[in-house]
Design an enzyme around this catalytic site. Structure first.
Site, PDB file in Angstrom:
ATOM      1  N   LYS A  83       0.831  -1.201   0.000  1.00  0.00           N
ATOM      2  CA  LYS A  83       0.000   0.000   0.000  1.00  0.00           C
ATOM      3  C   LYS A  83       0.869   1.256   0.000  1.00  0.00           C
ATOM      4  O   LYS A  83       0.653   2.186  -0.783  1.00  0.00           O
ATOM      5  CB  LYS A  83      -0.923  -0.007   1.213  1.00  0.00           C
ATOM      6  CG  LYS A  83      -1.894   1.156   1.282  1.00  0.00           C
ATOM      7  CD  LYS A  83      -2.575   1.247   2.641  1.00  0.00           C
ATOM      8  CE  LYS A  83      -3.222  -0.032   3.058  1.00  0.00           C
ATOM      9  NZ  LYS A  83      -3.955   0.086   4.340  1.00  0.00           N
ATOM     10  N   LYS A  97       2.988  -2.314  10.922  1.00  0.00           N
ATOM     11  CA  LYS A  97       1.680  -2.279  11.580  1.00  0.00           C
ATOM     12  C   LYS A  97       1.874  -2.697  13.035  1.00  0.00           C
ATOM     13  O   LYS A  97       2.826  -3.400  13.370  1.00  0.00           O
ATOM     14  CB  LYS A  97       0.688  -3.230  10.899  1.00  0.00           C
ATOM     15  CG  LYS A  97      -0.743  -2.767  10.970  1.00  0.00           C
ATOM     16  CD  LYS A  97      -1.037  -1.590  10.042  1.00  0.00           C
ATOM     17  CE  LYS A  97      -2.508  -1.221  10.069  1.00  0.00           C
ATOM     18  NZ  LYS A  97      -2.821  -0.166   9.105  1.00  0.00           N
ATOM     19  N   ASP A 129      -5.473   3.575  13.529  1.00  0.00           N
ATOM     20  CA  ASP A 129      -6.215   2.551  12.791  1.00  0.00           C
ATOM     21  C   ASP A 129      -7.451   2.261  13.638  1.00  0.00           C
ATOM     22  O   ASP A 129      -7.850   3.085  14.464  1.00  0.00           O
ATOM     23  CB  ASP A 129      -5.337   1.310  12.583  1.00  0.00           C
ATOM     24  CG  ASP A 129      -5.916   0.325  11.554  1.00  0.00           C
ATOM     25  OD1 ASP A 129      -7.078   0.477  11.147  1.00  0.00           O
ATOM     26  OD2 ASP A 129      -5.207  -0.613  11.174  1.00  0.00           O
ATOM     27  N   ASN A 180     -14.776   6.280  11.265  1.00  0.00           N
ATOM     28  CA  ASN A 180     -14.183   7.380  10.510  1.00  0.00           C
ATOM     29  C   ASN A 180     -14.155   7.131   9.012  1.00  0.00           C
ATOM     30  O   ASN A 180     -14.381   8.052   8.215  1.00  0.00           O
ATOM     31  CB  ASN A 180     -12.750   7.633  11.001  1.00  0.00           C
ATOM     32  CG  ASN A 180     -12.682   8.758  12.012  1.00  0.00           C
ATOM     33  OD1 ASN A 180     -13.696   9.154  12.570  1.00  0.00           O
ATOM     34  ND2 ASN A 180     -11.485   9.262  12.264  1.00  0.00           N
ATOM     35  N   THR A 186      -9.021   8.501   4.514  1.00  0.00           N
ATOM     36  CA  THR A 186      -9.251   7.152   3.982  1.00  0.00           C
ATOM     37  C   THR A 186     -10.579   7.090   3.233  1.00  0.00           C
ATOM     38  O   THR A 186     -10.654   6.528   2.127  1.00  0.00           O
ATOM     39  CB  THR A 186      -9.223   6.107   5.110  1.00  0.00           C
ATOM     40  OG1 THR A 186      -7.985   6.210   5.815  1.00  0.00           O
ATOM     41  CG2 THR A 186      -9.361   4.703   4.548  1.00  0.00           C
TER      42      THR A 186
END
Length: 449
Positions: free
Chosen positions: A114, A126, A166, A241, A210
């Site tokens: 990504k 992550k 996240d 979100n 996003t």
């Protein structure tokens, strides 16, 4: 299948048998790379795939925090720093009970490609914890974030790793995390985390990024198909979100989201989540901590279906935006039966591999992968890092313009790569190829590291 890919997949499955989410994403990515691997026999000689699948570093630590009744709790924290060949590690932190090493590894592996797709110099990582923020007080969340940072701080920094938010980690949590990081280091390092508040180095448009980016990517898909977003209906999952950003931008462009979902079921609003009151209520729902989408149905008098997902609803576009494996084969068949043309993944790996293959096999359906569609969030995180490094503060219009161009470039480069390898308009394979190729070139150029 290419024999090198087949061998690496078999070895990966044997070594990671207890990590199903990780194996799922490795299989999905590698199955797209056959035409590239066929043209590069030097990759096997350099063990490129084996090196790329193995993370550079896995950090696991205990997190001890105290609740409001002075009772101690112990959670597990993770940071998987996957690949830094093209830049410092970059990727979000997730606080959710489902977090384990398999989940964090799959997210980090996906994040590598990504971040590569964005064109920005960012590696993949992550992290997170199995901590559940639901039902916790603000003070409890602050104490947990502070304890979590004590396990993480020595592994991050401006030129090393820049975590972001996240699932379960929003602006509040990033603020607490950064405050503790600053206290430990006795210095301000704005680039050490992204998703910060505007008063201490954050970027405009980051909360919406996003969702906005997903809609911008969708626009490029529709343009390719000589279609337009105006008047379209969108079945979406989630209500956080990302979904909020999708609803906001879709309404601005003349489309409407007609479904939302949560752990309790889904709501169907045929009038669309497209008024300011409705869109703002999504933020209230998230802030409440109830985690119940029925609250929306109760307030606005629309249909609530308990315990179900919205994939049987008739719409023009499907955008799963909640969590991994949200769409299985049974649900994929409902989507196909409804004659839906556009399937746009937004959440990380929202579709099981068998369901994704089934959807991709439909001649009249366009399928877009999450690693491309949801890259808007990390793109604006990267832009936030640039602003911090250069002591700038771009306007919302400037950030939004850059985001829109990045998402268009991701779509166009993915489509071109698929076409170049004779795969037609295969956005899933195209995104995997583009993301992989940049990382592969960097790794080959840097030797056996």
């Amino acid at each position: 299948m290419n024999k090198y890919i087949e061998r690496v997949l078999a070895e990966t499955k044997a070594k990671n048998a207890q990590e199903p989410e990780f194996l799922q994403t490795v299989e999905e990515v590698l199955s797209s790379l056959e035409p590239v691997i066929d043209q590069h026999p030097e990759y096997e000689e350099a063990a490129l795939l084996e090196r790329m699948i193995e993370p550079e570093r896995v950090i696991e630590f205990r997190v001890v925090w105290e609740d409001d009744n002075h009772k101690p709790h112990v959670n597990r924290g993770y940071r998987v720093q996957y690949n830094s060949a093209i830049g410092p590690f970059k990727g979000g932190l997730r606080f959710h009970p489902s977090v384990n090493l398999s989940v964090v590894k799959f997210l980090g592996f996906e994040q590598t490609f990504k971040d590569s797709l964005t064109g920005l110099p960012m590696g993949g990582a992550k992290g997170g914890s199995d901590f559940d923020p639901r039902g916790k007080s603000d003070r409890e969340i602050m104490r947990f974030c502070q304890a979590f940072m004590h396990g993480l701080w020595q592994f991050i920094g401006p030129e090393v790793d820049c975590p972001a938010g996240d699932l379960g980690v929003g602006g509040r949590e990033i603020g607490y995390l950064y405050g503790e990081y600053r206290r430990i280091k006795c210095m301000s390092e704005n680039v050490a985390l992204s998703g910060k508040g505007l008063s201490f180095g954050g970027s405009l448009v980051r909360p919406e990024a996003t969702g906005f980016g997903a809609v911008y990517y969708l626009e490029s898909v529709l343009q390719h198909e000589n279609d337009t977003i105006k008047g379209k209906t969108i079945a979406c999952s989630g209500f956080g979100n990302v979904c909020w950003g999708i609803c906001t931008k879709a309404a601005q462009l003349g489309a409407k989201v007609v479904t939302l979902s949560g752990p309790d079921g889904y709501v169907y609003d045929p009038d669309g989540v497209c008024t300011k009151e409705k869109i703002d209520f999504l933020l209230e729902m998230r802030a409440s901590g109830h985690d119940k989408v029925q609250d929306y149905a109760d307030k606005f008098g629309c249909q609530f279906v308990a315990g179900e997902k919205p994939w049987g609803v008739k719409a023009d576009i499907i955008m799963p935006a909640a969590t991994q494996n949200d769409v299985n084969m049974e649900q994929a068949k409902k989507i196909v039966a409804n004659g839906i043309k556009y399937y746009i993944e937004v959440a990380n790996m929202p579709t099981t591999n068998d369901a994704l293959r089934y959807l991709m096999d439909q001649k009249n359906m366009v399928v877009a992968p999450s690693k491309a569609v949801n890259a808007g969030g990390v793109s604006v995180s990267g832009l936030e890092m640039s602003q911090n490094q250069e002591h700038l503060c771009w306007t919302a219009e400037e950030v939004d313009t850059k985001l829109r161009q990045i998402m268009k470039n991701i779509h166009d480069s993915s489509a071109a790569a698929a076409e170049r390898y004779g795969l037609g308009y295969n956005l899933v394979a195209g995104a995997n190829i583009v993301g992989f190729q940049k990382v592969a070139d960097a790794m080959m150029a840097q030797g056996w590291v």
